[in-house]
Design an enzyme around this catalytic site. Structure first.
Site, PDB file in Angstrom:
ATOM      1  N   ASP A  53      -0.629  -6.738  -6.341  1.00 12.80           N
ATOM      2  CA  ASP A  53      -2.029  -6.793  -5.918  1.00 12.80           C
ATOM      3  C   ASP A  53      -2.136  -7.858  -4.838  1.00 12.80           C
ATOM      4  O   ASP A  53      -1.937  -9.050  -5.115  1.00 12.80           O
ATOM      5  CB  ASP A  53      -2.914  -7.148  -7.115  1.00 12.80           C
ATOM      6  N   THR A  72      -5.501  11.135   5.164  1.00 12.06           N
ATOM      7  CA  THR A  72      -5.202  10.370   3.955  1.00 12.06           C
ATOM      8  C   THR A  72      -6.473  10.326   3.111  1.00 12.06           C
ATOM      9  O   THR A  72      -7.518  10.853   3.494  1.00 12.06           O
ATOM     10  CB  THR A  72      -4.761   8.926   4.280  1.00 12.06           C
ATOM     11  N   GLY A  77       0.818  -1.218   0.000  1.00  2.00           N
ATOM     12  CA  GLY A  77       0.000   0.000   0.000  1.00  2.00           C
ATOM     13  C   GLY A  77       0.841   1.251   0.000  1.00  2.00           C
ATOM     14  O   GLY A  77       0.495   2.260   0.634  1.00  2.00           O
ATOM     15  N   LYS A 118     -10.813  -5.323  10.671  1.00  2.00           N
ATOM     16  CA  LYS A 118      -9.774  -4.856  11.595  1.00  2.00           C
ATOM     17  C   LYS A 118      -9.805  -5.623  12.918  1.00  2.00           C
ATOM     18  O   LYS A 118      -8.759  -5.869  13.524  1.00  2.00           O
ATOM     19  CB  LYS A 118      -9.909  -3.347  11.822  1.00  2.00           C
ATOM     20  N   ALA A 131     -15.120  -5.319  11.032  1.00  2.00           N
ATOM     21  CA  ALA A 131     -14.941  -6.767  11.119  1.00  2.00           C
ATOM     22  C   ALA A 131     -13.555  -7.175  10.623  1.00  2.00           C
ATOM     23  O   ALA A 131     -12.893  -8.041  11.222  1.00  2.00           O
ATOM     24  CB  ALA A 131     -16.020  -7.485  10.314  1.00  2.00           C
ATOM     25  N   SER A 168       1.493   3.417  -2.337  1.00  2.00           N
ATOM     26  CA  SER A 168       1.216   4.439  -3.352  1.00  2.00           C
ATOM     27  C   SER A 168       0.724   5.757  -2.776  1.00  2.00           C
ATOM     28  O   SER A 168       0.657   6.757  -3.491  1.00  2.00           O
ATOM     29  CB  SER A 168       0.180   3.905  -4.360  1.00  2.00           C
ATOM     30  N   SER A 169       0.384   5.766  -1.494  1.00  2.00           N
ATOM     31  CA  SER A 169      -0.110   7.013  -0.889  1.00  2.00           C
ATOM     32  C   SER A 169      -0.133   6.879   0.624  1.00  2.00           C
ATOM     33  O   SER A 169       0.098   5.799   1.177  1.00  2.00           O
ATOM     34  CB  SER A 169      -1.528   7.338  -1.397  1.00  2.00           C
ATOM     35  N   GLY A 170      -0.410   7.995   1.306  1.00  2.00           N
ATOM     36  CA  GLY A 170      -0.696   7.991   2.730  1.00  2.00           C
ATOM     37  C   GLY A 170       0.344   7.331   3.604  1.00  2.00           C
ATOM     38  O   GLY A 170       1.551   7.592   3.497  1.00  2.00           O
ATOM     39  N   TYR A 184     -15.908  -3.098   7.495  1.00  2.00           N
ATOM     40  CA  TYR A 184     -14.558  -2.592   7.738  1.00  2.00           C
ATOM     41  C   TYR A 184     -14.082  -2.968   9.140  1.00  2.00           C
ATOM     42  O   TYR A 184     -12.974  -3.478   9.324  1.00  2.00           O
ATOM     43  CB  TYR A 184     -14.515  -1.073   7.573  1.00  2.00           C
ATOM     44  N   SER A 233      -3.313  -2.075  11.588  1.00  2.00           N
ATOM     45  CA  SER A 233      -4.725  -2.277  11.902  1.00  2.00           C
ATOM     46  C   SER A 233      -5.376  -0.910  11.963  1.00  2.00           C
ATOM     47  O   SER A 233      -5.272  -0.114  11.034  1.00  2.00           O
ATOM     48  CB  SER A 233      -4.858  -3.041  13.228  1.00  2.00           C
TER      49      SER A 233
END
Length: 275
Positions: free
Chosen positions: A54, A181, A10, A150, A148, A12-14, A146, A132
């Site tokens: 991916d 983000t 992940g 985490k 669930a 690509s950002s944030g 969502y 998390s």
């Protein structure tokens, strides 16, 4: 722990992007991966190796891990950061979307961990850092799927920590709170798209306003705050089991521990309920 080889999903950002930059700054050989390769071009300026991955595609993550091992011979830190928040009333969210959220947030994390563990066990060292959320400890209306995922990441990480302790591998959970983000925008847009015109419309509108407020400077924290916690987890001789950041996240978790379920329900409904 000396700087080694780190894999950040992940990126690509944030949070993922900030983490890749911070680990590279600290001397790690960093591989930043994401589905959107074009969004990672800036990471190369910081010495980060980037390629497309991916986490829902087994061939993609298998070939990615094999590539890193071929080029570096080891992986010392895995930062499982890929994930997203898809919101909407449980009644309104298609079950296919629910499955996709679990594929990204839970099963992708677990499968990538499976692939790196044999090599970490062989070197008798390593760090698995699972991003998390404080959302793994509390709940919101329209966020059932969502939350669930985490909650699942929290339980998975706790069991994994005990499994890997005899092998010299640390498992750390990062629990971000309100961070600026694109996550909040995706969550609120999905809530409006799925439930805005339904019986849950007023809740969807309120949730969108809450997340809009959270994205304002001075309310949400910079992703670098989380990146610094992840870097600490990756380098500390004896990392903590959990890092909740920023300070507001710690405060929310304290409130959750203190209040009864009914009292916490009242608090959440006051914040997210229709006005």
């Amino acid at each position: 722990m000396n700087a080694g080889v780190a894999l950040v999903t992940g990126a690509s950002s944030g949070i993922g992007e900030a983490t890749a930059v911070e680990l590279a700054r600290r001397g790690f050989t960093v591989y930043g991966v994401a589905r959107r390769l074009d969004r990672m071009s800036g990471l190369a300026e910081h010495g980060v190796h980037v390629f497309e991955m991916d986490v829902t595609d087994d061939a993609s993550i298998t070939s990615g891990v094999e590539r890193i091992l071929h080029e570096q011979g080891r992986i010392d830190v895995l930062v499982n950061n890929a994930g997203y928040g898809s919101y909407g009333a449980l009644e309104d969210v298609p079950i296919e979307e629910a499955r996709r959220q679990f594929e990204v947030n839970v099963f992708g994390l677990a499968r990538l961990t499976q692939l790196v563990l044999p090599h970490m066990r062989a070197q008798r060292s390593g760090r698995i850092v699972n991003v998390s959320s404080i959302g793994g400890k509390f709940y919101e209306p329209l966020g059932a799927w969502y939350h669930a995922t985490k909650f699942a990441v929290e339980g998975l990480s706790d069991s994994l920590r005990l499994e890997l302790k005899p092998h010299g591998i640390h498992v750390v959970v990062i629990e971000p709170g309100t961070i600026r983000t694109e996550w909040g925008g995706i969550a609120s847009e999905s809530a409006i798209a799925r439930s805005g015109g339904t019986a849950y419309g007023r809740q969807a509108e309120r949730l969108a306003k809450v997340y809009e407020l959270a994205d304002r400077p001075g309310v949400g924290a910079s992703p670098r705050v989380v990146a610094l916690a992840i870097a600490t987890a990756a380098t500390a001789r004896r990392p903590r089991i959990r890092y909740a950041v920023p300070f507001g996240a710690k405060a929310i978790l304290v409130v959750r521990r203190i209040l009864t379920d009914r009292a916490f329900d009242w608090l959440i409904l006051r914040a997210y309920g229709p006005r």
